[in-house]
Motif scaffolding. Structure first.
Motif, PDB file in Angstrom:
ATOM      1  N   LYS A  42       0.842  -1.193   0.000  1.00  3.70           N
ATOM      2  CA  LYS A  42       0.000   0.000   0.000  1.00  3.70           C
ATOM      3  C   LYS A  42       0.877   1.242   0.000  1.00  3.70           C
ATOM      4  CE  LYS A  42      -3.807  -2.088   2.548  1.00  3.70           C
ATOM      5  NZ  LYS A  42      -4.658  -1.979   3.732  1.00  3.70           N
ATOM      6  N   THR A  85      -2.740   8.535   5.797  1.00  2.00           N
ATOM      7  CA  THR A  85      -3.622   7.447   5.388  1.00  2.00           C
ATOM      8  C   THR A  85      -2.919   6.556   4.362  1.00  2.00           C
ATOM      9  OG1 THR A  85      -5.829   6.941   4.569  1.00  2.00           O
ATOM     10  CG2 THR A  85      -4.700   8.743   3.504  1.00  2.00           C
ATOM     11  N   TYR A  86      -3.385   5.344   4.266  1.00  2.00           N
ATOM     12  CA  TYR A  86      -2.893   4.415   3.254  1.00  2.00           C
ATOM     13  C   TYR A  86      -3.857   4.394   2.090  1.00  2.00           C
ATOM     14  CZ  TYR A  86       0.521   2.412   6.469  1.00  2.00           C
ATOM     15  OH  TYR A  86       1.579   2.229   7.316  1.00  2.00           O
ATOM     16  N   THR A 136      -5.435   2.247  -1.038  1.00  2.00           N
ATOM     17  CA  THR A 136      -5.699   0.810  -1.185  1.00  2.00           C
ATOM     18  C   THR A 136      -4.767   0.145  -2.182  1.00  2.00           C
ATOM     19  OG1 THR A 136      -7.421   1.315  -2.784  1.00  2.00           O
ATOM     20  CG2 THR A 136      -8.102   1.002  -0.494  1.00  2.00           C
ATOM     21  N   HIS A 137      -4.363   0.846  -3.230  1.00  2.00           N
ATOM     22  CA  HIS A 137      -3.469   0.283  -4.244  1.00  2.00           C
ATOM     23  C   HIS A 137      -2.325   1.243  -4.487  1.00  2.00           C
ATOM     24  CE1 HIS A 137      -6.428  -2.800  -5.121  1.00  2.00           C
ATOM     25  NE2 HIS A 137      -7.345  -1.853  -5.260  1.00  2.00           N
TER      26      HIS A 137
END
Length: 108
Positions: free
Chosen positions: A3, A11-12, A14-15
């Motif tokens: 990630k 924040t991370y 998703t892809h």
């Protein structure tokens, strides 16, 4: 697939693909977070400089009037009549040049 972590948004994503990063980085909230981050950094730097200058002044390392022959507080400093308006704007900016001052304002 790993990630991607955005430091500004905390924040991370998703892809970790270029399209996801591009979409995230062009988003309103991300841009606002980046602006807030650098605004806070500039304020901290300014406060640090103010604190150091105040401490140096109180220790007597900085004279009360940094310019010899400066007018007393509240006095007016009139420009020499032979100096053009452009030269005056170049002389009296704290950034060394009017162009540098304009570039500083664009950053904010």
């Amino acid at each position: 697939m790993p990630k991607f972590y955005c430091d500004y948004c905390d924040t991370y994503l998703t892809h970790d693909s270029p399209s996801v990063r591009k979409t995230h980085c062009s988003g309103r909230k991300h841009k606002e977070n980046v602006k807030d981050y650098y605004q806070k950094w500039m304020e901290e730097q300014a406060q640090n400089l103010i604190d150091k200058t105040t401490a140096a002044f109180q220790q007597g390392k900085i004279p009360p009037t940094p310019f010899p022959g400066a007018p007393p507080p509240g006095g007016s400093l009139l420009p020499h009549p032979n100096i053009s308006t452009f030269q005056r704007s170049e002389m009296f900016t704290p950034f060394g040049s009017y162009k540098a001052y304009e570039q500083f304002l664009c950053v904010l």
